[in-house]
Design an enzyme around this catalytic site. Structure first.
Site, mmCIF file in Angstrom:
data_model
loop_
_atom_site.group_PDB
_atom_site.id
_atom_site.type_symbol
_atom_site.label_atom_id
_atom_site.label_comp_id
_atom_site.label_asym_id
_atom_site.label_seq_id
_atom_site.Cartn_x
_atom_site.Cartn_y
_atom_site.Cartn_z
ATOM 1 N N ARG A 10 53.711 -55.914 -39.988
ATOM 2 C CA ARG A 10 53.357 -57.180 -40.989
ATOM 3 C C ARG A 10 52.573 -56.713 -42.275
ATOM 4 O O ARG A 10 52.819 -57.509 -43.493
ATOM 5 C CB ARG A 10 51.985 -57.936 -40.416
ATOM 6 C CG ARG A 10 50.696 -57.180 -39.792
ATOM 7 C CD ARG A 10 49.539 -57.935 -39.486
ATOM 8 N NE ARG A 10 48.467 -57.194 -39.173
ATOM 9 C CZ ARG A 10 47.212 -57.527 -39.024
ATOM 10 N NH1 ARG A 10 46.688 -58.421 -39.800
ATOM 11 N NH2 ARG A 10 46.428 -56.485 -38.498
ATOM 12 N N GLU A 58 52.009 -75.955 -40.917
ATOM 13 C CA GLU A 58 53.072 -75.081 -40.448
ATOM 14 C C GLU A 58 54.470 -76.032 -40.688
ATOM 15 O O GLU A 58 55.417 -75.637 -41.072
ATOM 16 C CB GLU A 58 53.110 -74.450 -39.193
ATOM 17 C CG GLU A 58 51.954 -73.508 -39.314
ATOM 18 C CD GLU A 58 50.532 -73.713 -38.602
ATOM 19 O OE1 GLU A 58 49.409 -73.056 -38.624
ATOM 20 O OE2 GLU A 58 50.522 -74.872 -38.326
ATOM 21 N N ASP A 117 43.698 -61.976 -28.943
ATOM 22 C CA ASP A 117 43.713 -63.660 -29.368
ATOM 23 C C ASP A 117 44.261 -64.219 -28.195
ATOM 24 O O ASP A 117 44.311 -65.364 -28.130
ATOM 25 C CB ASP A 117 44.777 -63.612 -30.528
ATOM 26 C CG ASP A 117 44.131 -63.466 -31.847
ATOM 27 O OD1 ASP A 117 43.153 -63.162 -31.988
ATOM 28 O OD2 ASP A 117 44.953 -63.210 -32.921
#
Length: 313
Positions: A10, A58, A117
């Site tokens: 990322r 999104e 997460d």
């Protein structure tokens, strides 16, 4: 011995966008309130007028990107894989895929290695969802070098591209002068004679580790990096699979519909051979440190080696 350099893909994504932004005025980056996490904040700092924060919307972001692409811009939509491939699937399919628009989707935080997460954010379905959209290119780079090359190749490609990036810092394994990235072309990382292991994404490094462990038991494992899931390198897969006659696929994704399935589709049609698919077996992930989760789900070098040995017995 010097420490192995590790970089999260990322991070590579965000930094390469900046380099491309310097070269191309038509490149625009969109984000959905996650610029710090997706690492597009570095692009925002360098080119504030070409960064659009769409908020936690999104689906709208995909529609905005479609509009920008229809006006000659090259938009990169950035968010977590779970939101890009999951929440916004209909918009990706109908607004980007159906008209075959020149939109690039930078999906970060993919796979079990999202870690703490937990299951809601650990997207294990995105490769399956994206590769079934007609005309969608699907790329899953293995490291920093490959991720940067993939971002650049995606910009140069005319049409929709899905790029999968990870949260976890992974070893840089392609830092060599002869490395060349080409959409739709995999390459042999390590030659072997007993079993061919096709790997994608961060599992390429894990497969390399597995090969080292297997060698201690007298098993010669060939490692093949397939960074482009679609279009997939059929010729390479057929050739290397036939070389050993034993095939294993490894992915940080569900074994249903993803990379392993894509390899099986090729072999079932052109060269039927037994295949062992290694990945997440029809279950959700859970919360925990990324490295520990990869170990628990047997997606690290040790786990892969154990599964390969069992398969070969």
């Amino acid at each position: 011995m010097s420490e192995i350099k590790k970089v999260a893909t990322r991070q590579s994504y965000g930094e390469e966008l900046v380099e491309l932004g310097k070269e191309h005025d038509n490149l625009v980056v969109l984000d959905a309130d996650l610029a710090e996490a997706t690492k597009t904040a570095v692009f925002k700092k360098a080119f504030p007028d070409r960064h659009i924060d769409c908020g936690i919307q999104e689906a709208d972001m995909m529609g905005i990107a479609a509009g920008l692409a229809s006006c000659g811009k090259v938009p990169f939509c950035s968010t977590f894989a779970m939101f890009a491939a999951g929440r916004a699937y209909e918009q990706v399919r109908n607004s980007i895929g159906y008209p075959h628009l020149n939109v690039k989707i930078g999906a970060t935080h993919a796979g079990i290695s999202v870690g703490e997460d937990g299951a809601t954010h650990q997207c294990l379905e995105d490769l399956a969802l994206m590769r079934v959209i007609p005309g969608m290119v699907v790329i899953n780079p293995a490291d920093d070098v490959e991720a940067r090359a993939a971002v650049r190749a995606a910009y140069e490609y005319e049409g929709p591209v899905y790029l999968r990036f990870g949260r976890l810092a992974v070893p840089v394994i392609n830092d060599r002068p002869d490395y060349k990235f080409e959409i739709g072309k995999g390459y042999v990382v390590k030659e072997g004679s007993d079993v061919t292991i096709f790997a994608t994404g961060l599992e390429v490094d894990a497969a390399n580790t597995a090969a080292e462990l297997l060698a201690k038991d007298g098993i010669s494992a060939e490692i093949v990096n397939i960074h482009t899931i679609k279009p997939i390198d059929k010729d390479l897969i057929i050739r290397e699979a036939e070389k050993t006659g034993k095939v294993v696929t490894v992915e940080e994704h569900s074994v249903l519909g993803g990379f392993g399935s894509a390899v099986c589709e090729v072999l079932s049609e052109y060269s039927p051979l037994p295949v062992k698919r290694i990945g997440v077996y029809d279950t959700f992930g859970e919360s925990g440190p990324a490295v520990e989760l990869l170990h628990k789900y047997r997606l690290d070098g040790e786990g892969i080696a154990e599964q390969v040995k069992s398969y070969l017995q």
